[in-house]
Design a protein around this motif. Sequence first.
Motif, PDB file in Angstrom:
ATOM      1  N   THR A  69       0.842  -1.191   0.000  1.00  0.00           N
ATOM      2  CA  THR A  69       0.000   0.000   0.000  1.00  0.00           C
ATOM      3  C   THR A  69       0.881   1.245   0.000  1.00  0.00           C
ATOM      4  O   THR A  69       1.843   1.332   0.784  1.00  0.00           O
ATOM      5  CB  THR A  69      -0.904   0.029   1.252  1.00  0.00           C
ATOM      6  N   LEU A  70       0.562   2.199  -0.855  1.00  0.00           N
ATOM      7  CA  LEU A  70       1.283   3.474  -0.856  1.00  0.00           C
ATOM      8  C   LEU A  70       0.829   4.312   0.332  1.00  0.00           C
ATOM      9  O   LEU A  70      -0.358   4.575   0.496  1.00  0.00           O
ATOM     10  CB  LEU A  70       1.022   4.231  -2.152  1.00  0.00           C
ATOM     11  N   SER A  83       2.762  14.392  -2.401  1.00  0.00           N
ATOM     12  CA  SER A  83       4.036  14.146  -1.748  1.00  0.00           C
ATOM     13  C   SER A  83       5.179  14.353  -2.737  1.00  0.00           C
ATOM     14  O   SER A  83       4.990  14.334  -3.964  1.00  0.00           O
ATOM     15  CB  SER A  83       4.083  12.725  -1.192  1.00  0.00           C
ATOM     16  N   GLN A  91       2.803   7.236   1.020  1.00  0.00           N
ATOM     17  CA  GLN A  91       3.168   8.548   0.493  1.00  0.00           C
ATOM     18  C   GLN A  91       3.103   8.461  -1.023  1.00  0.00           C
ATOM     19  O   GLN A  91       3.625   7.524  -1.607  1.00  0.00           O
ATOM     20  CB  GLN A  91       4.580   8.954   0.929  1.00  0.00           C
ATOM     21  N   SER A  92       2.432   9.427  -1.651  1.00  0.00           N
ATOM     22  CA  SER A  92       2.207   9.346  -3.097  1.00  0.00           C
ATOM     23  C   SER A  92       2.467  10.691  -3.756  1.00  0.00           C
ATOM     24  O   SER A  92       1.953  11.724  -3.309  1.00  0.00           O
ATOM     25  CB  SER A  92       0.767   8.901  -3.377  1.00  0.00           C
ATOM     26  N   ILE A  93       3.262  10.678  -4.824  1.00  0.00           N
ATOM     27  CA  ILE A  93       3.505  11.897  -5.597  1.00  0.00           C
ATOM     28  C   ILE A  93       2.202  12.421  -6.176  1.00  0.00           C
ATOM     29  O   ILE A  93       1.944  13.627  -6.192  1.00  0.00           O
ATOM     30  CB  ILE A  93       4.531  11.621  -6.710  1.00  0.00           C
ATOM     31  N   LYS A  94       1.340  11.502  -6.634  1.00  0.00           N
ATOM     32  CA  LYS A  94       0.051  11.914  -7.196  1.00  0.00           C
ATOM     33  C   LYS A  94      -0.796  12.676  -6.189  1.00  0.00           C
ATOM     34  O   LYS A  94      -1.620  13.515  -6.562  1.00  0.00           O
ATOM     35  CB  LYS A  94      -0.719  10.689  -7.701  1.00  0.00           C
ATOM     36  N   ASN A  95      -0.620  12.363  -4.919  1.00  0.00           N
ATOM     37  CA  ASN A  95      -1.417  13.009  -3.874  1.00  0.00           C
ATOM     38  C   ASN A  95      -0.687  14.161  -3.195  1.00  0.00           C
ATOM     39  O   ASN A  95      -1.058  14.586  -2.106  1.00  0.00           O
ATOM     40  CB  ASN A  95      -1.840  11.981  -2.825  1.00  0.00           C
ATOM     41  N   TYR A 119       7.579  12.265  -2.983  1.00  0.00           N
ATOM     42  CA  TYR A 119       8.106  10.940  -3.290  1.00  0.00           C
ATOM     43  C   TYR A 119       7.016   9.890  -3.080  1.00  0.00           C
ATOM     44  O   TYR A 119       5.983  10.149  -2.455  1.00  0.00           O
ATOM     45  CB  TYR A 119       9.310  10.615  -2.394  1.00  0.00           C
ATOM     46  N   ASN A 120       7.273   8.695  -3.632  1.00  0.00           N
ATOM     47  CA  ASN A 120       6.422   7.535  -3.374  1.00  0.00           C
ATOM     48  C   ASN A 120       7.073   6.646  -2.330  1.00  0.00           C
ATOM     49  O   ASN A 120       8.284   6.384  -2.382  1.00  0.00           O
ATOM     50  CB  ASN A 120       6.213   6.719  -4.649  1.00  0.00           C
ATOM     51  N   GLU A 121       6.269   6.195  -1.380  1.00  0.00           N
ATOM     52  CA  GLU A 121       6.755   5.243  -0.377  1.00  0.00           C
ATOM     53  C   GLU A 121       5.601   4.360   0.060  1.00  0.00           C
ATOM     54  O   GLU A 121       4.495   4.840   0.311  1.00  0.00           O
ATOM     55  CB  GLU A 121       7.336   5.959   0.845  1.00  0.00           C
ATOM     56  N   GLY A 122       5.867   3.055   0.122  1.00  0.00           N
ATOM     57  CA  GLY A 122       4.806   2.121   0.480  1.00  0.00           C
ATOM     58  C   GLY A 122       5.135   1.340   1.728  1.00  0.00           C
ATOM     59  O   GLY A 122       6.237   1.436   2.282  1.00  0.00           O
TER      60      GLY A 122
END
Length: 259
Positions: free
Chosen positions: A68-69, A77, A71-75, A79-82
């Motif tokens: 599950t993401l 953030s 942290q999301s760049i699309k949202n 960076y992306n982190e899951g």
Amino acid sequence: MKELGLFLLLLLLVTADEARSSDPANGEVPPAEVREVYGNGRLFDITHRLKPDLPKFDSTGGIGQLYTLVQSIKNGSSYNEGEINRLLTHTGTHVDTPGHFYQKYFEAGYTIESLDLDVLNGPALLIDVPRDSNITAKVMESLQIPKGTRRVLFRTLNTDRRLMYQTNYDSSYVGFMTDGAQWLVDNTDIKLVGVDYLSVAAFVDLVPTHLALLKNREIIIVEGMKLDDIEAGQYVVNCLPIRLVGADGGPTRCILVKN
């Protein structure tokens, strides 16, 4: 002079636009290719991908969503982190430790971080098992595995039936019977046993087979290997289990390399 200035400005704008269009971060990026074979057919990834529809031992519906993401760049953030959640230690391609079936070994630290990497990496034999039975003492004797062979990957009817690609667990899989496991312990030099479904042991002989293989704390079991579309024969196997302190088993990445 004015015209030259306009020309240079236009040239700079065009150059900047071309740079932006050639930057993968700004333009379309082709989808990544996930391969199973590398090095012009010399290196094989024999690890099953961890995905929701991978079968789960003695269960239906697969292993479910593991990643599950958070942290999301699309949202918004940077960076992306899951995060990985609900990952059982015996999921997909994984190792069993002596502590999996022996409490005294578990308490003494015979868990995943103490496994011998020398056993998990080195020359290995990929062998086809007769398709009409579980792996018994008679079957083991018939395979005529050469003395001195330390690592064997047993390909069975499970691969033909593509059981690891089916979401629901299938208890009719092929595995070792207790007498086959004991024959291996008593009559071979095998220290790494690799199999092509979620358990090394036939469902009807689940506990005693594991006990036979793990009793001496010398054999490492690798379950759930992806052995389809690879010729039987001699290879080098490399398996690196996750180093999760105190775990009775855990996922591992395994590859085969042609000699």
